[in-house]
Design a protein around this motif. Structure first.
Motif, short mmCIF file in Angstrom:
data_model
loop_
_atom_site.label_atom_id
_atom_site.label_comp_id
_atom_site.label_asym_id
_atom_site.label_seq_id
_atom_site.Cartn_x
_atom_site.Cartn_y
_atom_site.Cartn_z
N SER A 32 63.57 -1.40 49.98
CA SER A 32 62.24 -1.29 50.59
C SER A 32 62.04 -2.31 51.70
O SER A 32 61.36 -2.04 52.69
CB SER A 32 61.15 -1.45 49.51
OG SER A 32 61.26 -2.72 48.88
N ILE A 33 62.64 -3.50 51.56
CA ILE A 33 62.52 -4.51 52.61
C ILE A 33 63.21 -4.03 53.88
O ILE A 33 62.70 -4.17 54.99
CB ILE A 33 63.10 -5.85 52.14
CG1 ILE A 33 62.17 -6.47 51.10
CG2 ILE A 33 63.30 -6.81 53.30
CD1 ILE A 33 62.65 -7.78 50.54
N ALA A 34 64.41 -3.45 53.72
CA ALA A 34 65.14 -2.94 54.89
C ALA A 34 64.34 -1.83 55.57
O ALA A 34 64.27 -1.77 56.81
CB ALA A 34 66.51 -2.42 54.47
N ASP A 35 63.72 -0.95 54.77
CA ASP A 35 62.90 0.12 55.35
C ASP A 35 61.79 -0.45 56.22
O ASP A 35 61.56 -0.01 57.36
CB ASP A 35 62.29 0.98 54.24
CG ASP A 35 63.32 1.86 53.55
OD1 ASP A 35 64.47 1.89 54.03
OD2 ASP A 35 62.98 2.50 52.55
N ILE A 180 69.59 1.43 60.37
CA ILE A 180 69.75 1.14 61.79
C ILE A 180 70.35 2.33 62.52
O ILE A 180 69.92 2.71 63.61
CB ILE A 180 70.62 -0.12 61.99
CG1 ILE A 180 69.89 -1.35 61.41
CG2 ILE A 180 70.95 -0.34 63.46
CD1 ILE A 180 70.74 -2.61 61.40
N LEU A 181 71.37 2.96 61.90
CA LEU A 181 72.02 4.13 62.50
C LEU A 181 71.04 5.27 62.70
O LEU A 181 70.94 5.86 63.81
CB LEU A 181 73.18 4.58 61.62
CG LEU A 181 73.93 5.84 62.06
CD1 LEU A 181 74.70 5.59 63.35
CD2 LEU A 181 74.88 6.33 60.96
N PHE A 182 70.29 5.63 61.65
CA PHE A 182 69.39 6.78 61.73
C PHE A 182 68.22 6.54 62.68
O PHE A 182 67.75 7.47 63.33
CB PHE A 182 68.84 7.12 60.34
CG PHE A 182 69.84 7.79 59.44
CD1 PHE A 182 71.15 8.01 59.84
CD2 PHE A 182 69.48 8.20 58.16
CE1 PHE A 182 72.07 8.62 59.01
CE2 PHE A 182 70.39 8.83 57.32
CZ PHE A 182 71.69 9.04 57.75
N VAL A 183 67.76 5.28 62.77
CA VAL A 183 66.59 4.98 63.60
C VAL A 183 66.97 4.75 65.05
O VAL A 183 66.32 5.26 65.97
CB VAL A 183 65.83 3.75 63.03
CG1 VAL A 183 64.75 3.30 64.00
CG2 VAL A 183 65.21 4.10 61.69
N THR A 184 68.02 3.94 65.29
CA THR A 184 68.35 3.57 66.67
C THR A 184 69.27 4.57 67.37
O THR A 184 69.11 4.82 68.57
CB THR A 184 69.01 2.17 66.71
OG1 THR A 184 70.24 2.21 65.96
CG2 THR A 184 68.09 1.12 66.11
N VAL A 185 70.22 5.15 66.64
CA VAL A 185 71.16 6.08 67.27
C VAL A 185 70.64 7.51 67.23
O VAL A 185 70.63 8.22 68.24
CB VAL A 185 72.54 5.99 66.58
CG1 VAL A 185 73.51 7.01 67.20
CG2 VAL A 185 73.12 4.59 66.72
N ASP A 187 67.53 8.35 66.40
CA ASP A 187 66.10 8.36 66.77
C ASP A 187 65.26 9.19 65.80
O ASP A 187 64.42 9.99 66.21
CB ASP A 187 65.95 8.89 68.20
CG ASP A 187 64.57 8.56 68.79
OD1 ASP A 187 63.96 7.56 68.36
OD2 ASP A 187 64.10 9.31 69.67
N MET A 188 65.45 8.95 64.50
CA MET A 188 64.75 9.73 63.48
C MET A 188 63.45 9.09 63.02
O MET A 188 62.72 9.66 62.20
CB MET A 188 65.68 9.94 62.27
CG MET A 188 66.89 10.81 62.57
SD MET A 188 68.05 10.90 61.17
CE MET A 188 67.07 11.75 59.94
N GLY A 189 63.14 7.87 63.49
CA GLY A 189 61.89 7.22 63.14
C GLY A 189 61.76 6.94 61.65
O GLY A 189 62.73 6.60 60.97
N VAL A 190 60.56 7.11 61.12
CA VAL A 190 60.29 6.85 59.72
C VAL A 190 61.12 7.75 58.81
O VAL A 190 61.57 7.34 57.74
CB VAL A 190 58.78 7.01 59.42
CG1 VAL A 190 58.52 6.99 57.92
CG2 VAL A 190 57.98 5.91 60.10
N ALA A 191 61.37 8.99 59.24
CA ALA A 191 62.19 9.91 58.45
C ALA A 191 63.60 9.36 58.26
O ALA A 191 64.21 9.49 57.19
CB ALA A 191 62.25 11.29 59.11
N GLY A 192 64.15 8.74 59.30
CA GLY A 192 65.49 8.16 59.20
C GLY A 192 65.55 7.05 58.17
O GLY A 192 66.52 6.95 57.40
N VAL A 193 64.51 6.22 58.14
CA VAL A 193 64.43 5.14 57.15
C VAL A 193 64.42 5.72 55.73
O VAL A 193 65.12 5.24 54.83
CB VAL A 193 63.17 4.29 57.40
CG1 VAL A 193 62.89 3.37 56.24
CG2 VAL A 193 63.32 3.49 58.69
N ALA A 194 63.63 6.78 55.53
CA ALA A 194 63.50 7.38 54.21
C ALA A 194 64.80 8.06 53.77
O ALA A 194 65.24 7.93 52.62
CB ALA A 194 62.35 8.39 54.20
#
Length: 440
Positions: A32-35, A180-185, A187-194
């Protein structure tokens, strides 16, 4: 490796058993902290607020996993301490079956309540869609959450805290990379974190469950273990249901408090979302130490060795002092640096909110940790009424004081003050219940 907690010097046994549990929970909290950290740094403060806002609701679902973990752990620890291995295997199978039924019900009904719960806590419109998206994906991961909790409870009952630690260490580290991969590469935003959390939790759950089944297969029994037992389910429920109610009511209380916080705007929400993750990392890890004391107590009660329990309690208190003092100094003196890790723009209201929250609560970690050690003895010995009384006193005080003090000139600071007041009073109650000696 299975570990008999009924032999050896209690302090040494408890420390060797509890420290891996503590470290494992630290890694579990890194999910959860990483999210929150990735959402805040790479997407923005609104994304951080959305993840934190949904997190309070996810704790209701986690409560089921917590209840199964404690119930299964305490009962199987007693059976292991009493060398009743056939019943131990039956208890594990019974909990897995019951957990499957609970999980199916939660996944079927959970999504229908998402919008209502988010509206109930006055989720601001600018973070509503992301909050809902994160929450829905989390519900899809419930089988992993529940069965991983059951697996770790079984490992703890067998005196093995190291195996689940390695699963968590690897999966939590992988989760940070995938976030980091899902969000920055991608570009999935909050969905990538989840989704990153979903995948990593799934892998660790499958591995943990597989190792549990292999470990149980290696325990020899003279008679064939039954697949299911209503009697053992009842014994588990006596511990699991109060533990679930405790955790779920705390979650409901936190949701009410989240609703009060949401009235102060997204800046305060973002600051609270970051700082409460740091707070929950400590509290959840200390709660795991209390669970270790529960297993120690349960095994020794199963073996009839009551004289070891006070020694275990004192060893637990010494352990939390060694852990809490450094954390207090880091949170108080390093609050600004810790908040900077989460915030895209580390200035303004979000930064001030998080710093105040950490600096007010950190000095009281020793207080609440003492309660959790005493609660460990109460749960492990089956004193669930006393345990629930102290816990609900803390919850009711925190909710009422948060509502009342937030309406004074203190504003949001009044909400944060409710934590140490509730903790202190509940700690006195739990310690007095332990001192009564009824666990004998």
């Amino acid at each position: 490796m299975n570990k008999d907690l009924t032999v050896g010097r209690p302090a040494a046994v408890l420390w060797r058993f509890c420290l891996p549990l503590f470290a494992g929970m630290i890694f579990q909290q890194l999910y959860s902290i990483a999210d929150s950290l990735i959402a805040g740094k790479y997407v923005g403060n609104d994304a951080l607020a959305a993840v934190g806002n949904s997190y309070e609701i996810t704790l209701i679902f986690i409560a089921f996993g917590f209840g199964l973990n404690i119930g299964c752990s305490v009962v199987t620890a007693r059976l292991f301490g009493g060398k009743r291995y056939a019943d131990l295997k039956t208890a594990v199978r019974t909990v897995l079956i019951a957990g499957s039924v609970i999980c199916a019900a939660l996944m079927a009904g959970g999504p229908a309540f998402c919008d209502g719960l988010l509206r109930l806590i006055r989720t601001p419109d600018n973070i509503f869609a992301d909050s809902r998206l994160y929450l829905i994906i989390y519900i899809y991961s419930l089988p992993f959450v529940l069965f991983y909790n059951v697996s770790t409870g079984i490992f703890s009952a067998l005196g093995d805290a190291r195996t689940p630690f390695w699963f968590l260490a690897c999966s939590s580290t992988a989760n940070i990379g995938m976030d980091i991969l899902f969000v920055t590469v991608f570009d999935m935003g909050v969905a990538g974190v989840a989704w990153a959390t979903f995948i990593c939790q799934g892998v660790s759950c499958v591995l943990a469950l597989l190792f549990v089944l292999l470990r149980l297969r290696g325990i020899r029994t003279e008679e064939k273990a039954a697949v299911f037992s209503w009697r053992l389910l009842g014994e588990v429920a006596v511990i699991a249901v109060p533990s679930f109610l405790q955790q779920s009511f705390i979650s409901v209380g936190n949701i009410i408090i989240q609703g009060v916080i949401n009235g102060f705007g997204s800046g305060v929400i973002a600051g609270y979302s970051a700082s409460v993750k740091l707070n929950n990392m400590v509290i959840s890890s200390l709660t795991t130490l209390g669970s270790g004391v529960s297993n120690f107590t349960a095994q020794n009660i199963g073996a009839g060795k009551f004289d070891r329990i006070p020694e275990g309690f004192r060893a637990g208190i010494r352990l939390i002092l060694c852990i809490c003092l450094p954390i207090c100094f880091v949170y108080v003196l390093g609050a600004r640096g810790l908040m900077w890790l989460f915030l895209e723009d580390p200035t303004g209201e979000a930064m001030r909110t998080g710093m105040i929250f950490l600096r007010l609560l950190a000095p009281f970690y020793i207080v609440i940790a003492s309660k959790l050690v005493a609660d460990g003895v109460l749960r492990g010995s089956g004193m669930m009424k006393e345990f629930m009384t102290a816990t609900f006193t803390d919850l009711i005080l925190r909710v009422l004081l948060a509502i009342l003090l937030s309406r004074t000139s203190l504003g949001s600071v009044g909400i944060w003050l409710s934590w140490p007041i509730g903790w202190t009073i509940a700690t006195v109650m739990s310690v007095l219940f332990y001192k009564s000696g009824r666990w004998r």
